[in-house]
Design an enzyme around this catalytic site. Structure first.
Site, PDB file in Angstrom:
ATOM      1  CG  ASP A  53      -2.022  -1.070   0.955  1.00 34.58           C
ATOM      2  OD1 ASP A  53      -2.297  -1.334  -0.229  1.00 34.58           O
ATOM      3  OD2 ASP A  53      -2.525  -1.649   1.924  1.00 34.58           O
ATOM      4  CG  ASP A 367      41.361 -45.251  -6.651  1.00 33.08           C
ATOM      5  OD1 ASP A 367      41.550 -44.587  -7.683  1.00 33.08           O
ATOM      6  OD2 ASP A 367      40.623 -44.868  -5.720  1.00 33.08           O
ATOM      7  CG  ASP A 368      42.678 -44.745 -12.476  1.00 33.03           C
ATOM      8  OD1 ASP A 368      42.507 -45.640 -13.318  1.00 33.03           O
ATOM      9  OD2 ASP A 368      42.891 -43.550 -12.767  1.00 33.03           O
ATOM     10  NE  ARG A 444      44.041 -37.895 -13.682  1.00 35.87           N
ATOM     11  CZ  ARG A 444      43.723 -38.946 -12.955  1.00 35.87           C
ATOM     12  NH1 ARG A 444      42.632 -39.614 -13.203  1.00 35.87           N
ATOM     13  NH2 ARG A 444      44.468 -39.348 -11.972  1.00 35.87           N
ATOM     14  CG  ASP A 479      37.189 -40.212  -9.802  1.00 32.56           C
ATOM     15  OD1 ASP A 479      36.808 -39.031  -9.737  1.00 32.56           O
ATOM     16  OD2 ASP A 479      38.320 -40.590  -9.427  1.00 32.56           O
ATOM     17  CG  MET A 480      33.152 -36.382 -14.075  1.00 33.19           C
ATOM     18  SD  MET A 480      32.347 -34.828 -13.723  1.00 33.19           S
ATOM     19  CE  MET A 480      31.782 -34.382 -15.343  1.00 33.19           C
ATOM     20  CG  ASN A 481      39.486 -37.989 -12.143  1.00 33.64           C
ATOM     21  OD1 ASN A 481      39.400 -37.307 -11.138  1.00 33.64           O
ATOM     22  ND2 ASN A 481      39.699 -39.290 -12.093  1.00 33.64           N
ATOM     23  CG  ASP A 549      41.955 -36.270  -5.390  1.00 34.78           C
ATOM     24  OD1 ASP A 549      41.253 -37.187  -4.928  1.00 34.78           O
ATOM     25  OD2 ASP A 549      42.068 -36.051  -6.609  1.00 34.78           O
TER      26      ASP A 549
HETATM   27  C1  GLA Z   1      40.640 -38.860  -8.746  1.00 33.39           C
HETATM   28  C2  GLA Z   1      40.171 -39.277  -7.382  1.00 33.39           C
HETATM   29  C3  GLA Z   1      41.264 -40.009  -6.666  1.00 33.39           C
HETATM   30  C4  GLA Z   1      41.692 -41.218  -7.472  1.00 33.39           C
HETATM   31  C5  GLA Z   1      42.104 -40.770  -8.864  1.00 33.39           C
HETATM   32  C6  GLA Z   1      42.362 -41.953  -9.770  1.00 33.39           C
HETATM   33  O1  GLA Z   1      41.611 -37.877  -8.660  1.00 33.39           O
HETATM   34  O2  GLA Z   1      39.729 -38.184  -6.641  1.00 33.39           O
HETATM   35  O3  GLA Z   1      40.848 -40.403  -5.385  1.00 33.39           O
HETATM   36  O4  GLA Z   1      40.629 -42.125  -7.544  1.00 33.39           O
HETATM   37  O5  GLA Z   1      41.097 -39.975  -9.477  1.00 33.39           O
HETATM   38  O6  GLA Z   1      42.737 -41.580 -11.041  1.00 33.39           O
END
Ligand code: GLA
Length: 731
Positions: A53, A367-368, A444, A479-481, A549
């Protein structure tokens, strides 16, 4: 009902335990305006909060200056092109190329419970939860567009969720250019804006800055929420602390490009908006089609940041996470990444498992590096076939042997990626995200798979499923880097390329939904180059996310402090690693590394066969401590007591049981300062009238004394020392 409509006042009132949110319909056209968000209000006469108002009045009283109304009204869902010159939440391009939209009330529905958001992560209602939903439909008759604003009240956790549905009823195609999920206008600008920012290895540090005229914004263009800015934010009153002041939290349940806008206009009022980043978004909406914008969780606290964090923790733990591990301790794992990087074989892994078993560790995560020709990060992503030169005898034989030791087995994947040097790329170069004729940008040394194409995601998921079905694998790290760029999908027509980024996220969600449906007992941990996808969207699929990491205990204090502001401790992937730390080169006591990781999921990331005897000997004790306190840490209320990032001297936080029967205090010092008095720590959240015994001592304290007077953390020695204090309520 927690949501009421007062017909006489044309007011919607949404209540939670301690907050109210008020929406009102204004003028003969029924503009949908925001009247109030804050401390809970009684149920009468709230309409005057609209302040309509005052000059310039609503259009029915002053149509001559309708633009002035539009440029100052608190719209629930502001649109472009009508003379509201603040940032719009909604922008649609009609077939004639215009971008103006004006939304007015059409209808509404209030019901108990909450519907699913098809294809999107969202909060859900458990049996016994107090939750109502308001669907408020607005229309632009000129455009033939209907917009439904959806609000749900999670009464007990003091959260209100919002999402938006847009329907095209125009008979022609329309193009959504901006469809944010929430907009809230606040009276005044005496606020600070808190966001979490960072980079690889230093994610989610807290940034607090005064709100000021103009626009401040955080966002992602990366195809994921990102290391750089987290998809959550808080607007807090000046001087708001962890224990006092007003805090409004916004947590976006989405894992792709987002934007959070904080704008102060010419009249000194503040608008906060949350949604998909409109810069990388356009969506073609055919006649009759609907688009659903992802959900935002909003919360209000009148008791500072701790209460805001607790509200988010409660709703995420109870109403967003779905895993079978939701209410269970997670197995203490050992991950071989920092132990071996790519340099391992089945013998090496088994030797780690054997030693780990002796120390009380419960799961080995490979891991990787276990697939294709993956001997470095230059190749083989996409070739999800076990490398039997590395794992002689095959995966099942290794998993069986590890299981026979009494350890579970977990595995790493990076499903969305493809290396140019891979069999998959050689067979299907067209599956990578890239633009014809343009050299794609590598990160990468890898490219992203176009998972918006069904055949691509089906193939990749099929390969994953084969591996997961071939042995007793009970955990996956997804993961996705790298981030997305060179955006283009061969399957989308030119007028749909703007949909790519959002379609990518929808495709990711579809793949993860399949995974957890096919393997309901699987423990899924999301990850993205550390913590680049730490968001509420991913927590719908995985109960935990790898934080960073960077496993350095001191850097982790900063990362965890920021993360805990918005996400539950049970979701923070945290491991004890070796020193000098691989990300910082810093040496910290093994004990401190354990005490800091204890507040997260807890595990190890080192070569147990190689670390010092002294460190190794501490592991069984750390694991006992984890088992002893994990229930409390997973379910209790989190209180930040002091922040190393602010005071430069010490970090301190507590977890207090919901019934206040116990509290675990973690105290971590930075660099040791000589000749100083020991630190007094004031607790929060205890029962004032009760007495608490400090475990391991004869000491007993009154709750009020502990909170208002505090207790002494005692002497410490050396840099980066730490202590745990466990207080137990006396019966
Ligand atoms: C990323 C993840 C790590 C590891 C690497 C492997 O950086 O955060 O913990 O798994 O990839 O390539």
């Amino acid at each position: 009902m927690a949501i009421k409509y007062y017909e006489d006042e044309k007011v919607f009132k949404l209540d939670t335990k301690n907050s109210s949110y008020v929406i009102a319909l204004v003028d003969v056209e029924n503009f949908i305006c925001h009247a109030y968000y804050g401390k809970k209000l009684p149920d009468y006469h709230v309409r005057h909060l609209l302040r309509i108002d005052e000059n310039p009045f609503v259009p029915s009283k002053n149509n001559r200056d309708r633009g002035s109304f539009n440029d100052s009204a608190f719209f629930e869902y502001p649109t472009a092109g009508i003379g509201d010159y603040r940032t719009p939440a909604f922008e649609v391009k009609a077939e004639n190329g215009t971008k103006t939209a004006a939304l007015t009330y059409k209808s509404h529905e209030i019901y108990k419970g909450k519907k699913k958001l098809e294809g999107l992560p969202a909060t859900f209602v458990n049996e016994g939860d107090d939750c109502d939903t308001l669907e408020l439909t607005a229309e632009d008759k000129c455009l033939g567009i209907e917009v439904t604003l959806v609000y749900s009240t999670f009464v007990d956790s003091d959260c209100i969720t919002r999402s938006v549905r847009v329907k095209n009823v125009s008979g022609k195609a329309a193009y959504l250019e901006r469809t944010l999920s929430a907009s809230v206008d606040f009276e005044g600008n005496a606020f600070d804006f808190i966001t979490l920012h960072g980079s690889w290895a230093r994610e989610r540090h807290i940034n607090r800055r005064p709100v000021t005229v103009g626009t401040q914004m955080i966002r992602s263009f990366r195809g994921e929420s990102g290391h750089q800015q987290n998809s959550s934010a808080a607007l807090v009153s000046k001087g708001c602390t962890y224990t006092s002041g007003e805090a409004y939290g916004f947590n976006f349940v989405y894992s792709g490009n987002f934007e959070i806008v904080c704008e102060v206009n010419q009249f000194g009022n503040t608008r906060v908006e949350v949604g998909i980043n409109h810069d990388t978004f356009e969506w073609k909406l055919e006649e009759g089609a609907e688009f659903v914008a992802p959900e935002v969780i909003m919360t209000y606290s009148a008791e500072g940041l701790n209460k805001m964090a607790q509200n988010f923790h409660d709703i995420i733990r109870n109403n967003l996470i779905r895993s079978s591990y939701k209410n269970k301790p997670r197995p203490v794992l050992i991950n071989n990444w920092e132990a071996t990087y790519f340099d391992f074989d089945e013998k090496k892994l088994y030797s780690i498992a054997e030693e780990a078993k002796k120390l009380g560790i419960e799961m080995l995560v490979m891991d990787d590096g276990w697939f294709g020709n993956r001997s470095s990060d230059n190749m083989s992503l996409g070739d999800w076939q076990v490398n039997e030169e590395k794992l002689r005898g095959g995966l099942k034989a290794l998993v069986d042997k590890v299981n026979a030791l009494g350890l579970k087995f977990g595995i790493w994947f990076e499903p969305e990626m493809i290396s140019p040097d891979s069999d998959l790329y050689r067979a299907h170069p067209e599956w990578a995200v890239k633009i014809d004729g343009r050299e794609p940008v590598l990160m990468r040394n890898q490219l992203v798979l176009d998972i918006t194409r069904k055949e691509v995601r089906d193939y990749i998921y099929g390969e994953m499923k084969k591996v997961l079905s071939s042995a007793n694998i009970e955990y996956v790290k997804w993961d996705m880097n790298r981030q997305l760029c060179d955006l283009y999908s061969a399957e989308l027509s030119a007028d749909r390329q703007g949909e790519f980024s959002h379609r990518y996220v929808l495709a990711l969600y579809e793949m993860q939904e399949k995974l957890i449906t096919d393997f309901p007992e699987l423990l899924l941990e999301n990850c993205s180059g550390g913590g680049a996808r730490f968001d509420a969207g991913m927590l719908y699929f995985s109960p935990q996310i790898w934080c960073s990491d960077d496993t350095d205990a001191i850097e982790r204090c900063y990362i965890q402090e920021g993360t805990e502001l918005m996400y539950p401790l049970s979701s923070m992937g945290a491991h004890v690693s070796d020193c000098p730390n691989h990300a910082t080169g810093r040496n910290t006591p093994f004990e401190t590394r354990g005490n800091v990781a204890l507040s997260g999921t807890f595990g190890y990331e080192l070569d147990v066969t190689k670390i010092s005897e002294n460190d190794r000997n501490q592991i069984p004790g750390q694991i006992d401590t984890y088992h002893k306190y994990n229930e409390l840490i997973r379910t209790g209320d989190y209180y930040r007591i002091a922040s190393l990032s602010e005071n430069g001297v010490y970090d301190c936080w507590a977890i207090v049981a919901k019934d206040k029967s116990e509290a675990l205090v973690t105290y971590v010092e930075g660099m040791r300062r000589p000749n100083v008095h020991s630190q007094i720590v004031k607790l929060v959240g205890l029962d004032e009238n009760a007495f608490y015994a400090l475990e391991g001592t004869e000491d007993e304290y009154n709750g009020a004394v502990l909170m208002y007077g505090g207790f002494s953390a005692g002497g410490t020695w050396g840099d980066y020392s730490s202590k745990l204090f466990h207080f137990i309520k006396k019966q």
